[in-house]
Scaffold this motif. Structure first.
Motif, PDB file in Angstrom:
ATOM      1  N   CYS A  36      31.531  57.736  20.999  1.00 40.47           N
ATOM      2  CA  CYS A  36      31.455  58.798  21.988  1.00 40.47           C
ATOM      3  C   CYS A  36      31.578  60.153  21.303  1.00 40.47           C
ATOM      4  N   PRO A  37      31.294  61.259  22.025  1.00 40.23           N
ATOM      5  CA  PRO A  37      31.335  62.588  21.396  1.00 40.23           C
ATOM      6  C   PRO A  37      32.721  62.987  20.890  1.00 40.23           C
ATOM      7  N   ASP A  38      33.778  62.341  21.375  1.00 41.06           N
ATOM      8  CA  ASP A  38      35.126  62.695  20.925  1.00 41.06           C
ATOM      9  C   ASP A  38      35.499  62.046  19.604  1.00 41.06           C
ATOM     10  N   HIS A  39      34.678  61.096  19.126  1.00 42.25           N
ATOM     11  CA  HIS A  39      35.025  60.443  17.866  1.00 42.25           C
ATOM     12  C   HIS A  39      34.834  61.430  16.722  1.00 42.25           C
ATOM     13  N   GLY A  40      35.789  61.439  15.787  1.00 42.20           N
ATOM     14  CA  GLY A  40      35.804  62.485  14.774  1.00 42.20           C
ATOM     15  C   GLY A  40      35.508  62.044  13.367  1.00 42.20           C
ATOM     16  N   GLN A  41      34.935  60.844  13.164  1.00 39.70           N
ATOM     17  CA  GLN A  41      34.694  60.374  11.802  1.00 39.70           C
ATOM     18  C   GLN A  41      33.411  59.560  11.722  1.00 39.70           C
ATOM     19  N   HIS A  42      32.707  59.744  10.627  1.00 41.28           N
ATOM     20  CA  HIS A  42      31.508  58.960  10.349  1.00 41.28           C
ATOM     21  C   HIS A  42      31.880  57.558   9.881  1.00 41.28           C
ATOM     22  N   THR A  43      30.871  56.734   9.687  1.00 42.58           N
ATOM     23  CA  THR A  43      31.076  55.338   9.320  1.00 42.58           C
ATOM     24  C   THR A  43      31.223  55.201   7.815  1.00 42.58           C
ATOM     25  N   CYS A  44      32.316  54.603   7.391  1.00 43.16           N
ATOM     26  CA  CYS A  44      32.483  54.206   5.995  1.00 43.16           C
ATOM     27  C   CYS A  44      32.006  52.769   5.824  1.00 43.16           C
ATOM     28  N   THR A  45      32.569  51.861   6.637  1.00 45.45           N
ATOM     29  CA  THR A  45      32.185  50.451   6.608  1.00 45.45           C
ATOM     30  C   THR A  45      31.631  50.063   7.965  1.00 45.45           C
ATOM     31  N   LEU A  46      30.442  49.466   7.966  1.00 45.55           N
ATOM     32  CA  LEU A  46      29.849  48.919   9.180  1.00 45.55           C
ATOM     33  C   LEU A  46      29.982  47.407   9.112  1.00 45.55           C
ATOM     34  N   LEU A  47      30.784  46.858  10.003  1.00 47.36           N
ATOM     35  CA  LEU A  47      31.070  45.429  10.016  1.00 47.36           C
ATOM     36  C   LEU A  47      30.184  44.752  11.040  1.00 47.36           C
ATOM     37  N   ILE A  48      29.596  43.624  10.672  1.00 46.98           N
ATOM     38  CA  ILE A  48      28.790  42.868  11.617  1.00 46.98           C
ATOM     39  C   ILE A  48      29.249  41.416  11.615  1.00 46.98           C
ATOM     40  N   GLU A  49      29.546  40.899  12.793  1.00 48.53           N
ATOM     41  CA  GLU A  49      30.000  39.519  12.945  1.00 48.53           C
ATOM     42  C   GLU A  49      28.767  38.628  13.076  1.00 48.53           C
ATOM     43  N   VAL A  50      28.547  37.781  12.086  1.00 53.54           N
ATOM     44  CA  VAL A  50      27.313  37.002  12.021  1.00 53.54           C
ATOM     45  C   VAL A  50      27.458  35.634  12.678  1.00 53.54           C
ATOM     46  N   THR A  51      28.680  35.236  12.992  1.00 50.62           N
ATOM     47  CA  THR A  51      28.940  33.974  13.695  1.00 50.62           C
ATOM     48  C   THR A  51      30.349  34.025  14.254  1.00 50.62           C
ATOM     49  N   GLN A  52      30.606  33.243  15.307  1.00 48.75           N
ATOM     50  CA  GLN A  52      31.979  33.038  15.755  1.00 48.75           C
ATOM     51  C   GLN A  52      32.472  31.638  15.392  1.00 48.75           C
ATOM     52  N   ARG A  53      31.616  30.870  14.714  1.00 47.83           N
ATOM     53  CA  ARG A  53      32.054  29.557  14.232  1.00 47.83           C
ATOM     54  C   ARG A  53      32.984  29.734  13.026  1.00 47.83           C
ATOM     55  N   CYS A  54      33.844  28.733  12.833  1.00 44.12           N
ATOM     56  CA  CYS A  54      34.731  28.784  11.678  1.00 44.12           C
ATOM     57  C   CYS A  54      35.094  27.372  11.256  1.00 44.12           C
ATOM     58  N   ASN A  55      35.324  27.175   9.962  1.00 43.52           N
ATOM     59  CA  ASN A  55      35.790  25.886   9.463  1.00 43.52           C
ATOM     60  C   ASN A  55      37.306  25.837   9.345  1.00 43.52           C
ATOM     61  N   LEU A  56      37.976  26.838   9.895  1.00 42.87           N
ATOM     62  CA  LEU A  56      39.426  26.826  10.075  1.00 42.87           C
ATOM     63  C   LEU A  56      39.731  27.208  11.520  1.00 42.87           C
ATOM     64  N   ARG A  57      40.947  26.948  11.925  1.00 41.69           N
ATOM     65  CA  ARG A  57      41.411  27.422  13.225  1.00 41.69           C
ATOM     66  C   ARG A  57      42.751  28.093  12.962  1.00 41.69           C
ATOM     67  N   CYS A  58      42.688  29.252  12.280  1.00 38.53           N
ATOM     68  CA  CYS A  58      43.900  29.932  11.843  1.00 38.53           C
ATOM     69  C   CYS A  58      44.774  30.287  13.034  1.00 38.53           C
ATOM     70  N   PRO A  59      46.084  30.062  12.923  1.00 36.56           N
ATOM     71  CA  PRO A  59      46.986  30.520  13.980  1.00 36.56           C
ATOM     72  C   PRO A  59      46.931  32.030  14.209  1.00 36.56           C
ATOM     73  N   VAL A  60      46.467  32.787  13.195  1.00 37.05           N
ATOM     74  CA  VAL A  60      46.310  34.232  13.321  1.00 37.05           C
ATOM     75  C   VAL A  60      44.853  34.565  13.046  1.00 37.05           C
ATOM     76  N   CYS A  61      44.165  35.160  14.027  1.00 36.76           N
ATOM     77  CA  CYS A  61      42.737  35.480  13.841  1.00 36.76           C
ATOM     78  C   CYS A  61      42.355  36.647  14.725  1.00 36.76           C
ATOM     79  N   PHE A  62      41.808  37.717  14.120  1.00 35.64           N
ATOM     80  CA  PHE A  62      41.322  38.864  14.882  1.00 35.64           C
ATOM     81  C   PHE A  62      40.356  38.418  15.971  1.00 35.64           C
ATOM     82  N   ALA A  63      39.437  37.536  15.591  1.00 33.55           N
ATOM     83  CA  ALA A  63      38.294  37.221  16.437  1.00 33.55           C
ATOM     84  C   ALA A  63      38.487  35.964  17.274  1.00 33.55           C
ATOM     85  N   SER A  64      39.657  35.325  17.200  1.00 34.96           N
ATOM     86  CA  SER A  64      39.862  34.034  17.876  1.00 34.96           C
ATOM     87  C   SER A  64      38.720  33.078  17.564  1.00 34.96           C
TER      88      SER A  64
END
Length: 579
Positions: A110-138
């Motif tokens: 939005c127009p109030d954001h004050g910083q350009h992009t350093c890292t652009l992250l893209i999630e390429v799958t929600q599958r995982c070969n683990l089921r970590c008890p701690v996970c940003f993406a569940s």
């Protein structure tokens, strides 16, 4: 954490119950600044204050419906008030979302954001070969803690009744992955707005995509100058030649999940003892010429005692290991064992009900979560103390890119005899003495503000220079295979010796992500890590991952609307003035 009305429970940083009791606690509370946040229950807007209590700083906010909440954002030295790196906000590139519902609902940017992009992250799958008890993406299918792997590329099955929250539409099946063409098209559209951003491929577990080498090649073909893989490392460790195929496709760096020097931490945080796989993954990257950053999720009482061991593990494997990066545990997505969203009460945890048992369960979950919380200065001091002073606080700096309270970093020259020498400047374009030196009584002045976009540009350059493996020609002849590389002939002159030393630069850094308890909209507007959303928006990382206490996401299912959080019924509309 509070229930309804006027009730309030702080995080244990006050002096209530000690000498002086409630009056002393009140006298020691000092408001440092006013800001805005969200309610952890409904994700609606909540006016907030940064409050000093002794040497700790709390974020205290009030929801008109669910009451008052408090969580620590800073504990101890270096002092919060001295940890500064002022920036002049920079307008977004190109089109984005407009002001409508207020921060953090309008992200896109939005127009109030004050910083350009350093890292652009893209999630390429929600599958995982683990089921970590701690996970940003569940990520991964529903289910309890991992009991074992169903083959390298297979997901872990879940228990009946463990399906995702109905408001969370994240995919977990192979056929639900975005296609290669869709991912490339998304990044192509964002290229003018993201500029020369560094790309991080994330998930889920990205290596479950068999077309990952083709995706890497395609991303490089779009002109993005740096591609990094965020991975648990299992496929790198177990599939011969896989790391080499990724390197040949154009991969620069591996952001490797690495939570400790042995199996104890990985068993707690990832559900399985996987340390041997982590070591093999580093070795595979060394053979393939890929730089590695060791990425540790830090939880109090779990692995906060072994941060020095992680640093030493990395230093012993310079130059392939380019640094150690510490992330204090944040409570969004899935955090089983730390006050999990699917915990003890049938009602949303933290939402008090008429039943005494429900309130007790809610408090227990809150206590578990807050007991594991650790702040950036505590991580910095642990690194200093556990390395025997090898990394002093004075050599760690606030960032020149994101908001100062979001991270720290320092860059060092790693000598063969084990010494570390400050390498002149720090990660993310900082430079100068930083806040720690001022707090130590050196009398240094606060640095002059810089344009935020300049900080982002310097950060991108630093990451490309530091986190990719050095050219083999810059690795000195006395470096053996166990330490990351070889060279047939020794340096011939001073210039080659300089290049060899440059290949031994090692960074130590940390980043504190914001969850529903700690989110501060001032910090969020300075974010430089943006997620490439499927609908074409670029969403700040913490806003993208933000979930309520019962696991409802704010942005993952699409942009929030005036009728409610995206995909979540009528909760947390966020309508009204933002921060």
């Amino acid at each position: 954490m509070a229930g309804h009305g006027d009730s309030f429970v702080d995080c244990g940083c006050s002096v209530v119950g000690q000498a002086g009791g409630e009056a002393a606690a009140t006298a020691q509370r000092r408001v440092l600044a006013r800001t805005a946040s969200v309610c952890p229950v409904c994700l609606g807007p909540a006016p907030a204050e940064r409050v000093a209590v002794g040497d700790a700083v709390l974020l205290v906010k009030r929801c008109p419906e669910h009451g008052e909440f408090s969580a620590p954002v800073w504990r101890g030295e270096p002092a919060f008030t001295g940890w500064v790196r002022p920036k002049i906000p920079t307008a977004r590139r190109g089109p984005g979302t407009e002001r409508a519902l207020g921060c953090p609902n309008d992200c896109g940017l939005c127009p109030d954001h004050g910083q350009h992009t350093c890292t652009l992250l893209i999630e390429v799958t929600q599958r995982c070969n683990l089921r970590c008890p701690v996970c940003f993406a569940s990520a991964g299918q529903g289910g309890g803690r991992a009991k074992g792997l169903e083959g390298l590329g297979g997901e872990l099955g879940g228990r009946p009744g463990d399906e995702r929250h109905e408001g969370d539409t994240r995919a977990s099946r192979r056929e639900d992955d975005p296609t290669l063409g869709e991912l490339v098209a998304r990044l192509a559209v964002l290229r003018p707005r993201a500029g020369d951003a560094n790309i991080q491929l994330s998930g889920g577990e990205p290596t479950l995509r068999d077309d990952l080498p083709q995706l890497i090649t395609a991303v490089r073909g779009l002109g993005y100058p740096f591609v990094q893989l965020n991975t648990n490392g299992l496929r790198l460790a177990r599939e011969k030649g896989y790391a080499a195929r990724l390197a040949a496709a154009g991969l620069d760096s591996v952001f490797l999940q690495f939570d400790g020097p042995d199996d104890a931490a990985t068993a707690r945080l990832r559900g399985l003892p996987l340390h041997a796989d982590k070591v093999r993954a580093v070795e595979a990257c060394a053979a393939a010429g890929l730089g590695v950053v060791l990425v540790c999720t830090v939880a109090r009482g779990v692995n906060d005692h072994c941060l020095g061991d992680i640093v030493r593990f990395g230093l012993a494997r310079v130059p392939v290991v380019r640094g150690a990066h510490f992330q204090p545990v944040s409570f969004f997505g899935r955090y089983e064992g730390f006050g999990a969203p699917s915990g003890a009460s049938e009602s949303a945890p933290g939402v008090a009900t008429a039943g005494t048992d429900d309130r007790a369960d809610d408090r227990k979950l809150d206590d578990l979560r807050e007991a594991a919380r650790i702040t950036l200065p505590e991580v910095m001091r642990a690194v200093r103390d556990q390395t025997g002073g090898l990394i002093p606080l004075a050599h760690l700096h606030p960032p020149g890119c994101e908001h100062a309270q979001c991270s720290f970093s320092g860059t060092f020259m790693a000598h063969e005899d084990g010494r570390l020498e400050p390498a002149g400047g720090a990660c993310c374009g900082t430079g100068g003495s930083g806040g720690a030196a001022r707090d130590a009584g050196t009398g240094g002045m606060a640095p002059e503000p810089i344009p935020a976009a300049l900080g982002a540009e310097r950060a991108r350059s630093f990451v490309r220079r530091q986190w990719r493996a050095p050219d083999p020609a810059t690795v000195s002849a006395d470096t053996d295979g166990a330490r990351g590389g070889t060279l047939a002939t020794p340096p011939r002159d001073d210039f080659e010796r300089f290049l060899a030393r440059a290949g031994r630069r090692f960074s130590v850094s940390g980043m504190a992500f914001q969850d529903a308890w700690t989110l501060d909209t001032e910090r969020l507007r300075g974010c430089c890590i943006h997620v490439a959303a499927p609908d074409g928006r670029m969403v700040p990382f913490c806003a993208w991952n933000l979930t309520s206490v019962d696991g409802r996401p704010l942005h993952r299912n699409g942009a929030p609307s005036r009728t409610g959080v995206a995909g979540c019924g009528g909760l947390g509309s966020g309508e009204g003035a933002g921060a």
